[in-house]
Design a protein around this motif. Structure first.
Motif, PDB file in Angstrom:
ATOM      1  N   GLY A 207      16.656  -1.214  -2.358  1.00 22.33           N
ATOM      2  CA  GLY A 207      16.769  -2.004  -3.587  1.00 22.33           C
ATOM      3  C   GLY A 207      15.363  -1.988  -4.271  1.00 22.33           C
ATOM      4  O   GLY A 207      15.402  -2.173  -5.382  1.00 22.33           O
ATOM      5  N   ALA A 208      14.107  -1.866  -3.372  1.00 21.89           N
ATOM      6  CA  ALA A 208      13.106  -1.689  -4.130  1.00 21.89           C
ATOM      7  C   ALA A 208      12.748  -0.557  -4.968  1.00 21.89           C
ATOM      8  O   ALA A 208      12.405  -0.494  -6.188  1.00 21.89           O
ATOM      9  CB  ALA A 208      11.970  -1.485  -2.891  1.00 21.89           C
ATOM     10  N   ARG A 209      13.451   0.717  -4.554  1.00 25.51           N
ATOM     11  CA  ARG A 209      13.191   1.926  -5.405  1.00 25.51           C
ATOM     12  C   ARG A 209      13.990   1.788  -6.724  1.00 25.51           C
ATOM     13  O   ARG A 209      13.977   2.182  -7.729  1.00 25.51           O
ATOM     14  CB  ARG A 209      13.571   2.964  -4.765  1.00 25.51           C
ATOM     15  CG  ARG A 209      12.487   3.365  -3.686  1.00 25.51           C
ATOM     16  CD  ARG A 209      12.995   4.759  -2.806  1.00 25.51           C
ATOM     17  NE  ARG A 209      12.077   5.049  -2.083  1.00 25.51           N
ATOM     18  CZ  ARG A 209      11.854   4.874  -0.652  1.00 25.51           C
ATOM     19  NH1 ARG A 209      12.959   4.276  -0.294  1.00 25.51           N
ATOM     20  NH2 ARG A 209      11.045   5.210   0.038  1.00 25.51           N
ATOM     21  N   ARG A 210      15.021   0.914  -6.424  1.00 22.33           N
ATOM     22  CA  ARG A 210      16.026   1.030  -7.734  1.00 22.33           C
ATOM     23  C   ARG A 210      15.654  -0.148  -8.703  1.00 22.33           C
ATOM     24  O   ARG A 210      15.796   0.013 -10.108  1.00 22.33           O
ATOM     25  CB  ARG A 210      17.615   0.462  -7.057  1.00 22.33           C
ATOM     26  CG  ARG A 210      18.660   0.331  -8.319  1.00 22.33           C
ATOM     27  CD  ARG A 210      19.931  -0.035  -7.813  1.00 22.33           C
ATOM     28  NE  ARG A 210      20.431   0.932  -6.723  1.00 22.33           N
ATOM     29  CZ  ARG A 210      20.534   0.758  -5.544  1.00 22.33           C
ATOM     30  NH1 ARG A 210      20.319  -0.213  -4.900  1.00 22.33           N
ATOM     31  NH2 ARG A 210      21.047   1.821  -4.715  1.00 22.33           N
ATOM     32  N   ASN A 211      14.985  -1.377  -8.001  1.00 15.65           N
ATOM     33  CA  ASN A 211      14.885  -2.423  -9.018  1.00 15.65           C
ATOM     34  C   ASN A 211      13.278  -2.770  -9.455  1.00 15.65           C
ATOM     35  O   ASN A 211      13.060  -3.328 -10.727  1.00 15.65           O
ATOM     36  CB  ASN A 211      15.212  -3.722  -8.488  1.00 15.65           C
ATOM     37  CG  ASN A 211      16.729  -3.746  -8.194  1.00 15.65           C
ATOM     38  OD1 ASN A 211      17.318  -3.536  -8.882  1.00 15.65           O
ATOM     39  ND2 ASN A 211      17.146  -4.022  -6.948  1.00 15.65           N
ATOM     40  N   LEU A 212      12.281  -2.062  -8.825  1.00 14.29           N
ATOM     41  CA  LEU A 212      10.973  -2.337  -9.013  1.00 14.29           C
ATOM     42  C   LEU A 212      10.467  -1.092  -9.815  1.00 14.29           C
ATOM     43  O   LEU A 212      11.067  -0.043  -9.929  1.00 14.29           O
ATOM     44  CB  LEU A 212      10.114  -2.209  -7.844  1.00 14.29           C
ATOM     45  CG  LEU A 212      10.108  -3.170  -6.870  1.00 14.29           C
ATOM     46  CD1 LEU A 212       9.431  -3.019  -5.612  1.00 14.29           C
ATOM     47  CD2 LEU A 212       9.858  -4.728  -7.437  1.00 14.29           C
ATOM     48  N   ASP A 213       9.776  -1.707 -10.936  1.00  9.48           N
ATOM     49  CA  ASP A 213       9.422  -0.596 -12.282  1.00  9.48           C
ATOM     50  C   ASP A 213       8.154  -0.093 -11.734  1.00  9.48           C
ATOM     51  O   ASP A 213       7.020  -0.330 -12.338  1.00  9.48           O
ATOM     52  CB  ASP A 213       9.082  -1.694 -13.313  1.00  9.48           C
ATOM     53  CG  ASP A 213      10.376  -2.339 -13.766  1.00  9.48           C
ATOM     54  OD1 ASP A 213      11.497  -1.679 -13.812  1.00  9.48           O
ATOM     55  OD2 ASP A 213      10.324  -3.231 -14.858  1.00  9.48           O
ATOM     56  N   GLY A 214       8.181   1.037 -10.733  1.00  4.47           N
ATOM     57  CA  GLY A 214       7.115   1.633 -10.318  1.00  4.47           C
ATOM     58  C   GLY A 214       7.409   2.370  -9.225  1.00  4.47           C
ATOM     59  O   GLY A 214       8.480   2.264  -8.389  1.00  4.47           O
ATOM     60  N   ARG A 215       6.245   3.235  -8.669  1.00  5.11           N
ATOM     61  CA  ARG A 215       6.405   4.095  -7.353  1.00  5.11           C
ATOM     62  C   ARG A 215       6.199   3.054  -6.221  1.00  5.11           C
ATOM     63  O   ARG A 215       5.187   2.445  -6.276  1.00  5.11           O
ATOM     64  CB  ARG A 215       5.840   5.211  -7.722  1.00  5.11           C
ATOM     65  CG  ARG A 215       5.861   6.019  -6.496  1.00  5.11           C
ATOM     66  CD  ARG A 215       4.878   7.297  -6.634  1.00  5.11           C
ATOM     67  NE  ARG A 215       4.842   8.173  -5.263  1.00  5.11           N
ATOM     68  CZ  ARG A 215       3.967   8.858  -4.941  1.00  5.11           C
ATOM     69  NH1 ARG A 215       2.882   9.088  -5.895  1.00  5.11           N
ATOM     70  NH2 ARG A 215       4.413   9.909  -4.000  1.00  5.11           N
ATOM     71  N   VAL A 216       7.104   3.371  -5.219  1.00  7.25           N
ATOM     72  CA  VAL A 216       6.913   2.725  -3.933  1.00  7.25           C
ATOM     73  C   VAL A 216       6.115   3.615  -3.189  1.00  7.25           C
ATOM     74  O   VAL A 216       6.732   4.882  -2.820  1.00  7.25           O
ATOM     75  CB  VAL A 216       8.247   2.355  -3.418  1.00  7.25           C
ATOM     76  CG1 VAL A 216       7.941   1.788  -1.892  1.00  7.25           C
ATOM     77  CG2 VAL A 216       8.841   1.268  -4.041  1.00  7.25           C
ATOM     78  N   LEU A 217       4.859   3.548  -3.153  1.00 11.72           N
ATOM     79  CA  LEU A 217       3.980   4.422  -2.223  1.00 11.72           C
ATOM     80  C   LEU A 217       4.277   4.353  -0.649  1.00 11.72           C
ATOM     81  O   LEU A 217       4.137   5.617  -0.068  1.00 11.72           O
ATOM     82  CB  LEU A 217       2.287   3.954  -2.290  1.00 11.72           C
ATOM     83  CG  LEU A 217       2.052   3.988  -3.780  1.00 11.72           C
ATOM     84  CD1 LEU A 217       0.514   3.601  -3.955  1.00 11.72           C
ATOM     85  CD2 LEU A 217       2.160   5.497  -4.393  1.00 11.72           C
ATOM     86  N   GLU A 218       4.408   3.294  -0.355  1.00  6.14           N
ATOM     87  CA  GLU A 218       4.695   3.155   1.226  1.00  6.14           C
ATOM     88  C   GLU A 218       5.469   1.816   1.693  1.00  6.14           C
ATOM     89  O   GLU A 218       5.188   0.950   1.088  1.00  6.14           O
ATOM     90  CB  GLU A 218       3.420   3.453   2.133  1.00  6.14           C
ATOM     91  CG  GLU A 218       3.166   3.505   3.416  1.00  6.14           C
ATOM     92  CD  GLU A 218       4.236   4.950   3.855  1.00  6.14           C
ATOM     93  OE1 GLU A 218       5.079   4.653   4.720  1.00  6.14           O
ATOM     94  OE2 GLU A 218       4.144   5.852   3.350  1.00  6.14           O
ATOM     95  N   THR A 219       6.143   2.082   2.802  1.00  4.54           N
ATOM     96  CA  THR A 219       6.692   0.775   3.300  1.00  4.54           C
ATOM     97  C   THR A 219       5.816   0.445   4.977  1.00  4.54           C
ATOM     98  O   THR A 219       5.662   1.384   5.586  1.00  4.54           O
ATOM     99  CB  THR A 219       7.979   1.076   3.712  1.00  4.54           C
ATOM    100  OG1 THR A 219       8.724   1.225   2.450  1.00  4.54           O
ATOM    101  CG2 THR A 219       8.722  -0.256   4.320  1.00  4.54           C
ATOM    102  N   ILE A 220       5.195  -0.699   4.891  1.00  2.04           N
ATOM    103  CA  ILE A 220       4.619  -1.154   6.064  1.00  2.04           C
ATOM    104  C   ILE A 220       5.410  -1.886   6.937  1.00  2.04           C
ATOM    105  O   ILE A 220       5.991  -3.001   6.430  1.00  2.04           O
ATOM    106  CB  ILE A 220       3.344  -1.932   5.688  1.00  2.04           C
ATOM    107  CG1 ILE A 220       2.440  -1.204   4.649  1.00  2.04           C
ATOM    108  CG2 ILE A 220       2.477  -2.227   6.788  1.00  2.04           C
ATOM    109  CD1 ILE A 220       1.952   0.130   4.898  1.00  2.04           C
ATOM    110  N   PRO A 221       5.697  -1.544   8.050  1.00  7.66           N
ATOM    111  CA  PRO A 221       6.779  -2.306   8.975  1.00  7.66           C
ATOM    112  C   PRO A 221       6.039  -3.568   9.391  1.00  7.66           C
ATOM    113  O   PRO A 221       4.724  -3.765   9.370  1.00  7.66           O
ATOM    114  CB  PRO A 221       6.677  -1.464  10.325  1.00  7.66           C
ATOM    115  CG  PRO A 221       5.529  -0.587  10.327  1.00  7.66           C
ATOM    116  CD  PRO A 221       5.234  -0.273   8.867  1.00  7.66           C
ATOM    117  N   TYR A 222       6.858  -4.420   9.756  1.00  5.48           N
ATOM    118  CA  TYR A 222       6.522  -5.832   9.986  1.00  5.48           C
ATOM    119  C   TYR A 222       5.837  -5.528  11.705  1.00  5.48           C
ATOM    120  O   TYR A 222       6.196  -5.073  12.341  1.00  5.48           O
ATOM    121  CB  TYR A 222       7.341  -6.984  10.402  1.00  5.48           C
ATOM    122  CG  TYR A 222       7.170  -8.369  10.862  1.00  5.48           C
ATOM    123  CD1 TYR A 222       6.417  -9.117  10.122  1.00  5.48           C
ATOM    124  CD2 TYR A 222       7.414  -8.374  12.431  1.00  5.48           C
ATOM    125  CE1 TYR A 222       6.382 -10.367  10.882  1.00  5.48           C
ATOM    126  CE2 TYR A 222       7.042  -9.564  12.968  1.00  5.48           C
ATOM    127  CZ  TYR A 222       6.246 -10.481  12.323  1.00  5.48           C
ATOM    128  OH  TYR A 222       6.149 -11.773  12.751  1.00  5.48           O
TER     129      TYR A 222
END
Length: 472
Positions: A207-222
């Protein structure tokens, strides 16, 4: 704001749904209790108890009370006639006259037991004694009416009527209450799930890659700060740093990968100053800023970390409230002390830092000061990277001043926290200011494999698995 894009199933987060259900369990309980009281109240307002007196009689030939008609067919016919007698208005008037009433306060009904000569007489009334008096009067006076219809038959009592002691229209109120409670709880839970699913926030990586207007650099786990009650009581002021041996491998690797992305991009673009921010509060921007600074220092880079969130500074808390030597960033910005007095080298972490000890109201005047410009210039000339931990961009105008000083911006987006439209609007504002936008960091993401989350993050196989999947 931008309209919501097409909804996809891969944007549904089971964790977010379960979390919403847990957070709103009181709503579910309240709905269940409301259902119980609704049924109880409705029963008290609507339900009227009715009592039924019953008698069973057999049709017999007049003059022969010991045997039934030899012909069952004829007996059935006679029973039908007597049934009509008991249902007649003539008998009702006779009963009312005997009881001294204008009309009987009850309903008389009769039915024939199939293939027998038996008649079941029932009288229903809201008063049990009234039901008994009516059925007794009907039995005593039926012959005054039946003589006009059929004079060669009589009724023989098989079962005498009695005064009813309990309502004949009783309802299983307990069962209805349970059903109402389950229905209310299910309806509330359904609405909570629906609201969770339709909430337009970042819940999944897809959903982040589809809806955010920009590149997702990294996903930080909880990363859980305190795993036991004792740790919660003893370490409630500590924040996660990658230098801590208690931090999971997965969290450390994610931060290091993010720092690698930042380092590679900024070196390629010859950038020095990075502003790390978020749209709303509590998205973890300060933790990301401090850990990125530490990870860059691990790579041998000279890093200066400055806490420019002057309204609600957090870096001094993240680093365990280090000795501030009575000097805060605002002391320098006001001209009370020279720059070298506010800059402190943290030998343990290998970074240079300038922290703010307490919040100030008019933070804009400090960030727009000449001394702030000198601090930024010092960072450009003396270190490899200047990391600015800014205020949330939706809450303060301070970030507009910092945008002028920053070369690039990194935006932290917490899982299921801020509306995506607000995030994209913030990105538009960054780009309109002329400042470079590096991309997004998805923070505090929970694994959908809830029962395997901790084990998954703590095995060294985590690195190989992510590389095999080709994740960024």
């Amino acid at each position: 704001m931008d309209e919501r894009k097409e909804f996809n199933l891969d944007e549904i987060s089971i964790f977010s749904i379960l979390r919403d259900l847990c957070r709103n369990v009181w709503v579910i309980i309240l709905a269940a209790v409301t259902g119980w009281f609704a049924v109880t109240g409705a029963e008290g307002l609507v339900y009227v108890p009715e009592y039924t007196a019953t008698a069973t009689m057999a049709v017999s030939a007049r003059g022969n009370n010991s045997s039934a008609y030899s012909s069952l067919t004829l007996a059935n016919q006679m029973a039908e006639i007597f049934s009509e007698v008991f249902d007649s208005n003539v008998l009702r008037e006779k009963i009312a006259q005997e009881l001294g009433q204008e009309s009987i306060e009850g309903e008389i009904s009769s039915s024939i037991i199939e293939e027998t000569n038996l008649i079941v007489l029932k009288v229903t009334s809201v008063n049990p004694r009234q039901a008994y008096l009516i059925i007794q009067s009907a039995i005593e006076n039926y012959d005054t009416v039946s003589d006009y219809l059929f004079s060669n038959a009589v009724l023989r009592m098989v079962q005498e009527p009695t005064v009813p002691v309990s309502p004949s229209n009783g309802v299983n109120i307990t069962r209805l209450q349970k059903l109402a409670m389950l229905g209310g709880a299910a309806a509330a839970a359904g609405l909570i799930v629906l609201a969770s699913v339709l909430r337009f926030t970042v819940k999944t990586k897809a959903g982040a890659r589809r809806n955010l207007d920009g590149r997702v650099l990294e996903t930080i786990p909880y990363e859980r700060k305190n795993r036991t009650l004792r740790e919660f009581l003893q370490k409630r002021h500590e924040t996660i740093l990658i230098a801590s041996p208690l931090v999971s491998v997965g969290y450390v690797e994610a931060i290091r990968k993010l720092a690698t992305h930042v380092d590679h991009r900024m070196r390629r673009k010859k950038q020095k100053v990075i502003m790390i921010s978020s749209v709303a509060e509590n998205e973890g921007k300060s933790s990301i800023a401090s850990n990125v600074a530490l990870a860059l220092a691990e790579k041998g880079r000279k890093v200066l970390l400055v806490d420019t969130d002057l309204k609600k500074p957090a870096q001094y808390k993240i680093f365990g409230r280090p000795q501030m030597e009575n000097h805060s960033l605002t002391d320098y910005l006001e001209g009370k002390i020279p720059l070298k007095k506010v800059l402190v080298y943290e030998k343990k972490y290998g970074i240079l830092r300038a922290f703010q000890k307490g919040g100030v109201h008019n933070s804009a005047k400090y960030l727009d000061s000449e001394n702030m410009q000198k601090l930024v210039e010092y960072g450009r000339n003396s270190v490899d990277y200047l990391v600015l931990d800014s205020s949330p961009m939706s809450l303060a105008s301070d970030t507009e001043l910092l945008l002028k000083a920053a070369d690039t911006v990194l935006l932290v987006v917490r899982q299921d926290w801020t509306d995506i439209r607000a995030v994209n609007d913030t990105v538009d504002n960054i780009k309109q200011s002329g400042t470079d936008f590096s991309g997004f960091v998805l923070n505090a993401f929970h694994s959908e494999k809830l029962f395997h989350m901790n084990q998954e993050y703590r095995y060294y196989g985590y690195r190989g698995r992510h590389r095999a999947e080709g994740r960024e």
